[in-house]
Design an enzyme around this catalytic site. Structure first.
Site, mmCIF file in Angstrom:
data_model
loop_
_atom_site.group_PDB
_atom_site.id
_atom_site.type_symbol
_atom_site.label_atom_id
_atom_site.label_comp_id
_atom_site.label_asym_id
_atom_site.label_seq_id
_atom_site.Cartn_x
_atom_site.Cartn_y
_atom_site.Cartn_z
ATOM 1 N N GLU B 236 -10.235 -19.139 -5.359
ATOM 2 C CA GLU B 236 -9.589 -18.835 -6.639
ATOM 3 C C GLU B 236 -10.955 -18.850 -7.623
ATOM 4 O O GLU B 236 -11.792 -19.362 -8.072
ATOM 5 C CB GLU B 236 -9.116 -20.550 -6.737
ATOM 6 C CG GLU B 236 -8.183 -20.931 -8.159
ATOM 7 C CD GLU B 236 -7.998 -22.185 -8.216
ATOM 8 O OE1 GLU B 236 -6.943 -22.567 -6.968
ATOM 9 O OE2 GLU B 236 -7.289 -22.348 -9.444
ATOM 10 N N GLU B 263 -5.027 -18.783 -13.897
ATOM 11 C CA GLU B 263 -5.263 -19.637 -14.628
ATOM 12 C C GLU B 263 -5.678 -19.002 -16.453
ATOM 13 O O GLU B 263 -5.215 -19.431 -17.622
ATOM 14 C CB GLU B 263 -5.732 -20.785 -14.610
ATOM 15 C CG GLU B 263 -7.513 -20.362 -14.308
ATOM 16 C CD GLU B 263 -8.323 -21.843 -14.173
ATOM 17 O OE1 GLU B 263 -8.251 -22.072 -12.782
ATOM 18 O OE2 GLU B 263 -8.657 -22.283 -15.171
ATOM 19 N N HIS B 313 -1.008 -23.290 -12.523
ATOM 20 C CA HIS B 313 -2.580 -24.468 -12.533
ATOM 21 C C HIS B 313 -2.776 -25.602 -13.586
ATOM 22 O O HIS B 313 -1.369 -25.879 -14.282
ATOM 23 C CB HIS B 313 -3.242 -23.579 -13.612
ATOM 24 C CG HIS B 313 -4.546 -23.867 -13.987
ATOM 25 N ND1 HIS B 313 -4.817 -24.621 -15.273
ATOM 26 C CD2 HIS B 313 -5.654 -24.691 -13.638
ATOM 27 C CE1 HIS B 313 -6.064 -25.231 -15.513
ATOM 28 N NE2 HIS B 313 -6.794 -25.073 -14.155
ATOM 29 N N GLU B 335 -0.663 -28.539 -8.153
ATOM 30 C CA GLU B 335 -2.051 -28.482 -8.448
ATOM 31 C C GLU B 335 -2.175 -30.000 -9.050
ATOM 32 O O GLU B 335 -1.491 -30.284 -10.126
ATOM 33 C CB GLU B 335 -2.794 -28.240 -9.143
ATOM 34 C CG GLU B 335 -4.237 -28.651 -9.004
ATOM 35 C CD GLU B 335 -4.896 -27.608 -10.045
ATOM 36 O OE1 GLU B 335 -4.742 -26.771 -10.836
ATOM 37 O OE2 GLU B 335 -6.561 -27.951 -10.155
#
Lengths: 63, 395
Positions: B236, B263, B313, B335
């Protein structure tokens, strides 16, 4: 009406010259153009006013 | 229904202290690498790094007194934008017209959109969706086309892996303590960290790694090769958001692990480039940063059309992320950022009305709007001064 980058819409003129737009066949409840502009219905959903009795099962016809 | 008032607020929520049978969670002490880690005299613990800011909230009240709430990142800077420039731009306009209101904000900020301005717009947009849901009496996930699923599957972010497994999570994303200037010694420490994590979670669990923009393209590929035996589900945000060519090169070369990022991308225009360049396998917009729910839906559409999944995110901890993942078919995971201590209930830091994770899943509230139940007495005006409120031409 809702999308900002869609400032224009097509109105397909399927009637003969001289026939008033409000007299043309259209879905009940939908708006008619006035001076080149149209104001959508504010009724719930798309504002169509089709009577339940006018709705029948598709009969499978093609064309 | 017209907008009567827009204001930035602070939510004066009481802090829940962890009980006696807890111990400090990873988030309080685990060193994490980020771009500022080039300078070793700064602590790497999240929240202490230079540039860290707090969030703020937006309250938008309609003429009948109904109000919606949304939050956004970089609160102290965004608050001035909202109270002095965005509020006078949208007050008096149709509260349900989210497309128009967002377009007005985008166009008014043409010289400084992105970053702080887009984060501030996110809070406004989220408050508008909360308000719309309350005015129409429906949960937001219904207004955007959901539900697509009864509950949202979560992955947990953190290093307290045994505790996360005990909580019922089956997918895990761990931190990365290694910055690119630390050379082969740092790389070896990172491998130890990943190997130990894989051993704890077992062979079948999904494991991900987040270096938070700490690498360049060359090192990212060498790290990915070194970690190949540990079968990461995704790698990521190894690179900064501006390195589009680096992301493309990495994705083409790193065939054994998916590449995720997003993000720190702001707005659909940045995401459009990311998707069009086929530079990523999974995109991760932050709904509180990238422009709000309206913008995230557009970003999702780009990605979905290209066969790319959207996993927001921090989506699982926040009501907007829960509603988004509940509604959108190609957002099958969210998440859960573990910000609570080991042994502490995971819902202790949530606002009232926001459901907590249970056994690795979360079920969004079906109350109108986002379902927030924040007591009115907790909502206090944002405290800032100096900047005068703008005056614009009437709608």
């Amino acid at each position: 009406m809702a999308a900002t980058e869609s400032p224009m819409a097509e109105y397909w003129l399927g009637t003969d010259p001289g026939v008033l737009l409000e007299e043309t066949a259209r879905i009940p409840g939908t708006a008619t153009p006035v001076n080149g502009r149209i104001v959508p219905s504010t009724a719930p959903g798309f504002g169509m006013e089709i009577e339940a009795g006018d709705i029948s099962k598709w009969d499978g016809r093609i064309g | 229904m017209k907008i009567k008032n827009v204001r930035c607020v602070h939510i004066n929520a009481p802090v829940v202290k962890p009980g006696p049978d807890t111990r400090p969670g990873w988030n309080t002490h685990a060193p994490r690498s980020q771009p500022i880690a080039r300078y070793p005299y700064f602590k790497r613990v999240d929240g202490n790094k230079p540039g860290s800011t707090s969030k703020a909230w937006v309250q938008i009240t309609a003429e009948d007194g109904t109000y919606g709430l949304g939050s956004f990142a970089h609160g102290p800077m965004g608050a001035a934008l909202i109270d002095n420039f965005i509020a006078p731009l949208i007050e008096g306009r149709d509260a349900l017209a989210t497309e128009l209101l967002n377009d007005l904000i985008w166009r008014s900020q043409e010289s400084y959109q992105g970053g702080i301005a887009t984060a501030a717009q996110s809070g406004v947009d989220l408050a508008l969706w909360d308000l719309k849901g309350k005015l129409l009496g429906r949960p937001v996930y219904e207004l955007i086309g959901g539900p697509s699923r009864n509950s949202v599957e979560l992955y947990a972010t953190g290093d307290d892996l045994e505790w996360m497994m005990e909580l019922g999570f089956k997918r895990f994303k761990i931190s990365c303590p290694f910055f690119y200037e630390e050379g082969s010694e740092g790389l070896s420490k990172l491998e130890e960290h990943v190997a130990r994590s894989r051993e704890i979670v077992g062979d079948e669990a999904e494991l991900m790694l987040n270096p938070v923009m700490s690498f360049n393209a060359d090192l990212a590929l060498r790290v990915a090769e070194r970690l190949r035996p540990y079968r990461l589900r995704w790698f990521e945000e190894p690179l900064p958001p501006w390195d589009l060519e680096g992301l493309q090169d990495l994705k083409r070369a790193m065939t054994w692990t998916a590449l995720a990022t997003g993000e720190h991308h702001y707005g659909r225009k940045q995401f459009r480039q990311l998707v069009a360049a086929r530079a990523v396998d999974i995109i991760q917009p932050d709904i509180e940063w990238a422009g709000g729910l309206s913008e995230t839906l557009k970003i999702y559409t780009y990605a979905e059309a290209a066969g790319i999944e959207t996993i927001a995110h921090m989506g699982g901890n926040r009501p907007w992320g829960q509603h988004f993942a509940c509604a959108m078919p190609e957002s099958s995971l969210a998440e859960w950022f573990l910000d609570t201590d080991v042994g502490q209930p995971v819902g202790d830091r949530l606002m009232p009305g926001v459901p907590a994770a249970i056994n690795g899943k979360v079920v969004p509230s079906d109350a109108p709007g986002f379902g927030l139940e924040i007591p009115e007495e907790w909502i206090v005006p944002w405290n800032h001064g100096g900047q005068k409120r703008a005056v614009y031409d009437a709608p």
